[in-house]
Design an enzyme around this catalytic site. Structure first.
Site, mmCIF file in Angstrom:
data_model
loop_
_atom_site.group_PDB
_atom_site.id
_atom_site.type_symbol
_atom_site.label_atom_id
_atom_site.label_comp_id
_atom_site.label_asym_id
_atom_site.label_seq_id
_atom_site.Cartn_x
_atom_site.Cartn_y
_atom_site.Cartn_z
ATOM 1 N N THR A 216 0.860 -1.186 0.000
ATOM 2 C CA THR A 216 0.000 0.000 0.000
ATOM 3 C C THR A 216 0.897 1.237 0.000
ATOM 4 O O THR A 216 1.966 1.226 0.624
ATOM 5 C CB THR A 216 -0.875 -0.017 1.277
ATOM 6 O OG1 THR A 216 -1.820 -1.073 1.169
ATOM 7 C CG2 THR A 216 -1.593 1.300 1.504
ATOM 8 N N THR A 267 -0.608 1.495 6.668
ATOM 9 C CA THR A 267 -0.467 0.328 5.802
ATOM 10 C C THR A 267 -0.454 -0.918 6.676
ATOM 11 O O THR A 267 0.104 -0.896 7.763
ATOM 12 C CB THR A 267 0.830 0.410 4.970
ATOM 13 O OG1 THR A 267 1.012 -0.837 4.296
ATOM 14 C CG2 THR A 267 2.060 0.704 5.819
#
Ligand code: GLY
Length: 350
Positions: A216, A267
């Protein structure tokens, strides 16, 4: 659960602190021979500041071939520069985080935009969010399948609709109708990600890939006007199913910005960050208690770890201090500011 902080590893801050005390004692004693410490006392207040991440996960030293590792470092440096150039030129925090995230969305090495992981059915479904700390306006999209840069669609939701969150078919239609660049499924589908999906399907265990192939991407920034912004973009988790949405596009979980406290992008295993309302929780602790942003980020990451979640966060405070906290072996990350800091890192010990 160990939590790695920016102070300790990216800058050797834990080393610097004891040195400061010694320096102070010697200075008080009239001694002038103490050398300056090698590292700045950062994270320091700064006029503008940006931090980025490209995901946290199981990367430990030796995990990548040297050339691959260098590619990641170069990609992080490129994203950092895209955001820093805007801030150094007097641009807005929102433009800076968008630019940094777009660079990583375009890079197939990260799990966002091109290079997103595959869902259970073998598609790429992308999520993104942005938040403006000055107004607390926010925009988010989930389940995009054709938008080249999902962060642009999230920003369009924020700026061109009265809504905050659009998903799946409607979000796809919105993105197209806004004239945001679209691409075919082949453009997003990277062979290495397909292999990860094939391995996942072959194993047929678990709800999604537990090997932390995250990637991410996110960015947070403070501009010279004192405003904060956050942006996060992801393909989610390999093998996600039934329209599963993680924390990245959930405002308050994976993305949050508030000029009164800080900007955060997360993340990791999104479900835990949603349950913790992680990004908002960090900002709320800073706003409402006496802890600083690093302490709040460490405490929230510790709680996520206790619940069973893995991952990390990056932050920029209202005074321009940047940092991160994560409980995985590594996190692709970097930061830069108007004091001259400019650095990228991957492993906890970096
Ligand atoms: N943190 C990304 C996700 O869980 O989808």
């Amino acid at each position: 659960m160990d939590v790695t902080t920016g102070r300790r590893n990216l800058e050797g801050h834990m080393m610097w602190k004891p040195m400061s005390i010694i320096a102070m004692v010697l200075a008080l004693a009239g001694c002038t021979t103490v050398k300056d410490p090698p590292m700045p006392v950062s994270p320091a207040k700064s006029e503008w500041s940006i931090a980025i991440h490209g995901g946290a996960g199981s990367m430990a030293p030796g995990r990548f071939k040297p050339e691959r590792e260098q590619e990641y470092r170069d990609a992080l440096a490129k994203a950092l520069k895209a955001g820093s150039d805007i801030l150094a030129g007097g641009g807005s925090a929102m433009d800076a985080v968008e630019a940094a995230v777009m660079v990583m969305e375009d890079d197939p090495g990260f799990n966002a935009g091109r290079g997103s992981v595959f869902s259970y059915e073998g598609h790429n479904e992308m999520d993104a969010a942005v938040m403006d700390g000055a107004t607390r306006a926010a925009g988010a999209v989930a389940g995009l399948t054709a938008t080249k840069n999902p962060v642009l669609a999230a920003r369009a939701v924020m700026e061109r609709t009265p809504h905050v969150f659009l998903s799946h078919e409607g979000a796809n239609r919105f993105s197209e109708e806004m004239g945001i660049e679209q691409a075919s499924p082949e453009w997003f589908a990277i062979p290495s990600r397909r292999r990860q999906w094939e391995e996942f399907r072959a194993k047929q265990v678990g709800w999604f890939d537990k090997d932390l192939k995250y990637g991410t991407v996110g960015a947070v920034a403070r501009d010279s006007g004192g405003h904060l912004a956050a942006a996060t973009s992801t393909g989610g988790l390999t093998g996600k199913r039934w329209g599963r949405i993680g924390d990245s596009p959930v405002v308050g979980a994976g993305t949050y910005a508030d000029d009164r406290s800080c900007a955060v992008s997360a993340t990791g295993t999104g479900e835990y960050f949603i349950r913790e309302a992680a990004a908002h929780e960090i900002c709320a602790r800073v706003r409402l208690t006496s802890v600083d942003t690093q302490q709040a980020a460490d405490a929230v990451m510790a709680e996520i770890g206790e619940m069973g979640g893995d991952g990390g966060v990056i932050f920029v405070s209202k005074d321009g201090e940047s940092g991160f906290s994560f409980n995985t072996p590594g996190m692709f990350r970097g930061r830069a500011d108007s004091n001259g800091v400019s650095e990228v890192a991957i492993y906890a010990a970096d």
